[in-house]
Design an enzyme around this catalytic site. Structure first.
Site, mmCIF file in Angstrom:
data_model
loop_
_atom_site.group_PDB
_atom_site.id
_atom_site.type_symbol
_atom_site.label_atom_id
_atom_site.label_comp_id
_atom_site.label_asym_id
_atom_site.label_seq_id
_atom_site.Cartn_x
_atom_site.Cartn_y
_atom_site.Cartn_z
ATOM 1 N N ASP A 160 0.854 -1.186 0.000
ATOM 2 C CA ASP A 160 0.000 0.000 0.000
ATOM 3 C C ASP A 160 0.893 1.240 0.000
ATOM 4 O O ASP A 160 2.102 1.144 0.186
ATOM 5 C CB ASP A 160 -0.910 -0.011 1.220
ATOM 6 N N ASP A 208 -8.291 -7.728 -0.778
ATOM 7 C CA ASP A 208 -7.480 -7.874 0.423
ATOM 8 C C ASP A 208 -8.329 -7.454 1.614
ATOM 9 O O ASP A 208 -9.249 -6.647 1.469
ATOM 10 C CB ASP A 208 -6.268 -6.932 0.382
ATOM 11 N N CYS A 267 -12.531 -29.584 5.519
ATOM 12 C CA CYS A 267 -11.378 -28.695 5.311
ATOM 13 C C CYS A 267 -10.117 -29.503 5.591
ATOM 14 O O CYS A 267 -10.038 -30.205 6.600
ATOM 15 C CB CYS A 267 -11.457 -27.497 6.256
ATOM 16 N N CYS A 270 -7.070 -28.216 6.038
ATOM 17 C CA CYS A 270 -5.989 -27.375 6.561
ATOM 18 C C CYS A 270 -5.350 -28.056 7.777
ATOM 19 O O CYS A 270 -5.925 -28.970 8.371
ATOM 20 C CB CYS A 270 -6.489 -25.968 6.903
ATOM 21 N N CYS A 308 -7.668 -28.113 10.892
ATOM 22 C CA CYS A 308 -8.803 -29.047 10.852
ATOM 23 C C CYS A 308 -8.349 -30.497 10.857
ATOM 24 O O CYS A 308 -9.070 -31.376 11.327
ATOM 25 C CB CYS A 308 -9.690 -28.748 9.648
ATOM 26 N N HIS A 353 -6.757 -21.711 9.606
ATOM 27 C CA HIS A 353 -8.018 -22.184 9.010
ATOM 28 C C HIS A 353 -8.709 -21.060 8.229
ATOM 29 O O HIS A 353 -9.212 -21.287 7.123
ATOM 30 C CB HIS A 353 -8.980 -22.740 10.071
HETATM 31 ZN ZN LIG Z 1 -9.585 -25.801 8.275
#
Ligand SMILES: [Zn+2]
Length: 436
Positions: A129, A303, A341, A343, A346, A371
């Site tokens: 930015d 963003d 999920c 990730c 998870c 997550h």
């Molecule tokens: Zn997750």
């Protein structure tokens, strides 16, 4: 509109060519493309109903798939996440914070390292930015003049001036793939002559940024469309900034508490006017429903601090809306945040375990941040694949139903209106079957 000549950024749009897309094993025709010294943008699929599209954004450090969400980092790292984790989470471009980086490590150290990519060991896309926005939130805004934005340090009262030239100097030292112009920001709730003044000044500051940009062959400078909620001012700003032939454009001055029905109309106006073969970045947007709607309106980049900021309060994002893990009922819930999920969080932690960590340990915030970023990245992949397979309207219908109606919340009126404008009607709650 302006008396002085228009400085044009180098690089011209080119005709479509047919490269091999990593999306499929056979060549995909490029529907529209643009080429600048440090950026090539290729639209490879369009939704046949809405304004949504999928593109390849070729940047100096990485080729990103759009529509994409870019997590916001602070001082060179996303709060609590390492660059390895950001790579594992499939982040293509992340945001660096110019004001923070300008103070620490500072331009001299960054120049020594050859820029932030090397300094933070990040080999993918970076966007910075102008520095102005952080200064407004951290320092006391003293005065905006034609020269720049003057700030007063809250502790010792010392003054600091951020000019378009200073912003470009800092951002050239950081070396991000995409840099934002310094703009004259007014709140989206401001009305009257100040909005027009800020819009015209942002155009003049854009010209100073273009002139001060030392590395146009390595870094891209994006203008920021201003003009508040006034359609006439927005059009005037679009016209002037499009004439500068930038490699891409940002839509600014939104997500500041304005009515959402005004928000989407401004976004839609901008995507109607902005050049088709160039990337469009809507700043400060990160709620799931906003990402889906704005993608339908033809936005490519987003963003927001929301996914990581909300993790600090124990709030996890899911396709059925968010859950706040500190609430008592999660202390005996032995399922992951989301069953499907994959990730790290998870795969390894239950809601019950996370609930005991929330608000007590930084690791709790860290695990939920992982997550939440994974959630955003998966949402963007789902948006892209549904556009590629030309089933985006069905994806939007089932997404909105699961997110709102199945969760006991009626569709927000602005979501209904925005989607109607691009020919998507939401499924009536009573006879809609949940799809995935
Ligand atoms: Zn997750």
């Amino acid at each position: 509109m302006l008396a002085q000549p228009v400085p044009v950024q180098r690089g011209e749009s080119t005709q479509a060519e047919v490269p091999v897309s990593p999306y499929r094993s056979h060549p995909l025709p490029v529907m529209a493309s643009s080429e600048s010294p440090a950026l090539r943008f290729e639209v490879i699929a369009r939704c046949s109903t809405t304004k949504a599209r999928v593109s390849k954004l070729h940047l100096p450090h990485y080729t990103a798939d759009t529509p994409m969400f870019m997590p916001v980092g602070t001082q060179g790292t996303i709060k609590g996440l390492t660059t390895d984790q950001l790579r594992d989470l499939d982040c293509h471009v992340i945001l660096g914070n110019t004001y923070h980086l300008g103070n620490r490590p500072g331009p001299e150290i960054l120049d020594q390292f050859g820029g932030l990519h090397q300094f933070m060991n990040w080999d993918r896309g970076l966007l910075t930015d102008s520095g102005g926005f952080q200064m407004v939130s951290l320092l006391k805004l003293a005065e905006i003049t034609e020269e720049g934005v003057q700030f007063e340090h809250p502790h010792d009262g010392s003054l600091m001036m951020l000019t378009p030239e200073k912003s470009m100097e800092l951002q050239n030292s950081i070396g991000a793939d995409i840099m934002m112009q310094l703009d004259d920001v007014v709140s989206s709730l401001t009305t009257g002559p100040r909005v027009e003044e800020a819009m015209h000044r942002s155009i003049r500051w854009l010209d100073r940024c273009i002139k001060a940009h030392r590395k146009p062959h390595q870094q891209n400078l994006f203008p920021i469309i201003q003009g508040g909620l006034d359609l006439t001012l927005r059009k005037a700003c679009l016209e002037a900034m499009i004439a500068r032939n930038a490699p891409g454009y940002a839509i600014g001055g939104l997500s500041g508490g304005e009515e959402k029905d005004q928000f989407w109309r401004i976004v839609s106006l901008c995507t109607d006017y902005l050049p088709e073969p160039k990337p469009r970045y809507c700043m400060g947007v990160g709620y799931a429903e906003d990402l889906v709607v704005c993608s339908a309106l033809g936005v490519d980049m987003y963003d927001c601090v929301y996914p990581t900021r909300t993790a600090r309060f124990g709030h996890a994002l899911t396709r059925s809306g968010g859950i706040t893990l500190k609430y008592g009922r999660y202390h005996t819930d032995y399922s992951p945040i989301e069953d499907d999920c994959n990730c790290h969080t998870c795969r390894n932690y239950t809601r019950a375990h996370l609930a005991t960590l929330v608000n007590k340990e930084t690791v709790g915030c860290h695990l939920i941040s992982i997550h939440n970023i994974a959630y955003q990245m998966r949402l963007m992949r789902d948006i892209r694949s549904s556009i590629m397979e030309d089933r985006f309207p069905q994806f939007v219908q089932s997404f909105m139903k699961r997110y709102f109606v199945d969760n006991g919340t009626p569709y927000p009126e602005w979501v209904v209106n925005a989607l109607n404008s691009v020919n998507i009607s939401l499924l009536p709650p009573e006879n809609a079957a949940s799809q995935t």
